[in-house]
Design a protein around this motif. Structure first.
Motif, PDB file in Angstrom:
ATOM      1  N   GLU A  78       0.815  -1.141  -0.050  1.00  0.00           N
ATOM      2  CA  GLU A  78      -0.153  -0.041   0.061  1.00  0.00           C
ATOM      3  C   GLU A  78       0.884   1.144   0.027  1.00  0.00           C
ATOM      4  O   GLU A  78       1.578   1.549   1.094  1.00  0.00           O
ATOM      5  N   ILE A  79       0.731   2.130  -1.056  1.00  0.00           N
ATOM      6  CA  ILE A  79       2.007   3.422  -1.078  1.00  0.00           C
ATOM      7  C   ILE A  79       0.791   4.375  -0.699  1.00  0.00           C
ATOM      8  O   ILE A  79       1.404   5.151  -0.004  1.00  0.00           O
ATOM      9  N   LEU A  80      -0.296   4.471  -1.220  1.00  0.00           N
ATOM     10  CA  LEU A  80      -1.180   5.695  -0.864  1.00  0.00           C
ATOM     11  C   LEU A  80      -2.386   4.973  -0.144  1.00  0.00           C
ATOM     12  O   LEU A  80      -2.777   3.967  -0.861  1.00  0.00           O
ATOM     13  N   LYS A  81      -2.854   5.856   0.870  1.00  0.00           N
ATOM     14  CA  LYS A  81      -4.054   5.305   1.620  1.00  0.00           C
ATOM     15  C   LYS A  81      -5.105   6.218   1.968  1.00  0.00           C
ATOM     16  O   LYS A  81      -4.973   7.086   2.546  1.00  0.00           O
ATOM     17  N   ASP A  82      -6.275   6.411   1.149  1.00  0.00           N
ATOM     18  CA  ASP A  82      -7.378   7.049   1.410  1.00  0.00           C
ATOM     19  C   ASP A  82      -6.942   8.651   1.335  1.00  0.00           C
ATOM     20  O   ASP A  82      -7.243   9.241   2.281  1.00  0.00           O
ATOM     21  N   ILE A  83      -6.324   8.969   0.619  1.00  0.00           N
ATOM     22  CA  ILE A  83      -6.062  10.476   0.172  1.00  0.00           C
ATOM     23  C   ILE A  83      -7.048  11.477  -0.169  1.00  0.00           C
ATOM     24  O   ILE A  83      -7.552  11.215  -1.401  1.00  0.00           O
ATOM     25  N   THR A  84      -7.695  12.198   0.605  1.00  0.00           N
ATOM     26  CA  THR A  84      -8.610  13.090   0.197  1.00  0.00           C
ATOM     27  C   THR A  84      -8.174  14.500   0.469  1.00  0.00           C
ATOM     28  O   THR A  84      -7.433  15.024   1.307  1.00  0.00           O
ATOM     29  N   GLY A 130       9.918   7.692   1.438  1.00  0.00           N
ATOM     30  CA  GLY A 130       9.192   6.479   1.477  1.00  0.00           C
ATOM     31  C   GLY A 130       7.617   6.824   1.978  1.00  0.00           C
ATOM     32  O   GLY A 130       6.937   5.873   2.098  1.00  0.00           O
ATOM     33  N   SER A 131       7.677   8.253   2.213  1.00  0.00           N
ATOM     34  CA  SER A 131       6.198   8.373   2.528  1.00  0.00           C
ATOM     35  C   SER A 131       5.019   8.399   1.574  1.00  0.00           C
ATOM     36  O   SER A 131       3.818   8.606   2.017  1.00  0.00           O
ATOM     37  N   LEU A 156       3.089  13.910   4.452  1.00  0.00           N
ATOM     38  CA  LEU A 156       2.640  12.648   4.494  1.00  0.00           C
ATOM     39  C   LEU A 156       3.671  11.879   5.223  1.00  0.00           C
ATOM     40  O   LEU A 156       4.662  12.091   5.551  1.00  0.00           O
ATOM     41  N   ARG A 157       2.799  10.666   5.803  1.00  0.00           N
ATOM     42  CA  ARG A 157       3.475  10.003   6.416  1.00  0.00           C
ATOM     43  C   ARG A 157       2.907   8.463   6.419  1.00  0.00           C
ATOM     44  O   ARG A 157       1.582   8.296   6.596  1.00  0.00           O
ATOM     45  N   ASP A 158       3.847   7.627   5.905  1.00  0.00           N
ATOM     46  CA  ASP A 158       3.080   6.192   5.902  1.00  0.00           C
ATOM     47  C   ASP A 158       2.096   6.171   4.805  1.00  0.00           C
ATOM     48  O   ASP A 158       1.020   5.117   4.886  1.00  0.00           O
TER      49      ASP A 158
END
Length: 229
Positions: free
Chosen positions: A23-29, A45-46, A216-218
């Protein structure tokens, strides 16, 4: 209320790695308004560069929606995305991605020619003069310094007068003096063409010049950091 130029709704990016799904990006709004300068910061890596890539359609989001200038990027195929970028976006990378067998002038003129501009070389020459390379137009990338190559890349991105400029670590490969010069030129191009600018950077002084900074973080937006900005 200003209509956002870029609008992400629960956008996600999951890629297959050697050990399975990552999972590189998670639920970005996130919304970016017209004429805004947005800085994307965070540890390595964020997901900063990946977020920039899905905004530009260089990487397809695997979940959620990415809207740019009223168009749903997640519904486009690769050819449609390439044409959309050509007509609406300028992209600057940390690695310059110049064509080594073309002069500076030809590198800048090529995207204009592909877009059907009859004055491609005149406009390319104007942009090269604007970044201080009026006397280097006939030089090949191998004959230019790193700072000069990045100036050519900036001119190439700005020449089509895009509505959106995306920059991924534009000063990352440069020393302090050249990095400062590129920073000044990047914001100068933004001001001259009225483009919306989104940039990824580790440089604090570059982030501080932005209207807004997102951390961004994780693979997620750091809401606490965003509130503190």
């Amino acid at each position: 209320m200003t209509d956002p130029v870029i609008s992400l709704s629960e956008a996600s990016l999951t890629l297959m790695g050697n050990a399975g799904k990552v999972e590189i990006l998670k639920d970005i709004t996130l919304k970016v308004n017209r004429g805004e300068t947005l800085g994307l910061v965070g540890p390595s890596g964020s997901g900063k560069s990946s977020l920039l890539m899905i905004m530009g359609g260089l990487e397809q989001a695997t979940g959620g929606r990415v809207g740019v200038l009223g168009h749903d990027m997640t519904a486009m195929d690769e050819d449609e995305l390439a044409l959309f970028r050509r007509d609406h976006m300028g992209v600057v990378f940390q690695s310059f991605h110049l064509i080594p067998t073309m002069t500076a002038l030809e590198n800048v003129a090529t995207p204009l020619e592909l877009a059907g501009a009859r004055d491609a070389f005149d406009r390319a020459a104007d942009e090269l003069r604007a970044v201080g390379l009026g006397d280097r137009m006939d030089h090949y990338p191998g004959q230019l310094s790193g700072g000069e190559q990045q100036r050519v890349a900036l001119a190439r991105a700005a020449a089509p007068r895009p509505e959106i400029l995306l920059a991924d670590e534009p000063t990352g490969n440069l020393d302090g003096v050249n990095g400062e010069a590129i920073m000044q030129m990047l914001f100068g191009l933004r001001d001259r063409h009225g483009a919306t600018l989104v940039l990824v950077t580790h440089a604090r002084e570059l982030a501080e010049r932005c209207d807004r900074v997102i951390r961004l973080r994780d693979g997620r937006l750091d809401r606490m950091a965003e509130a503190a900005e």
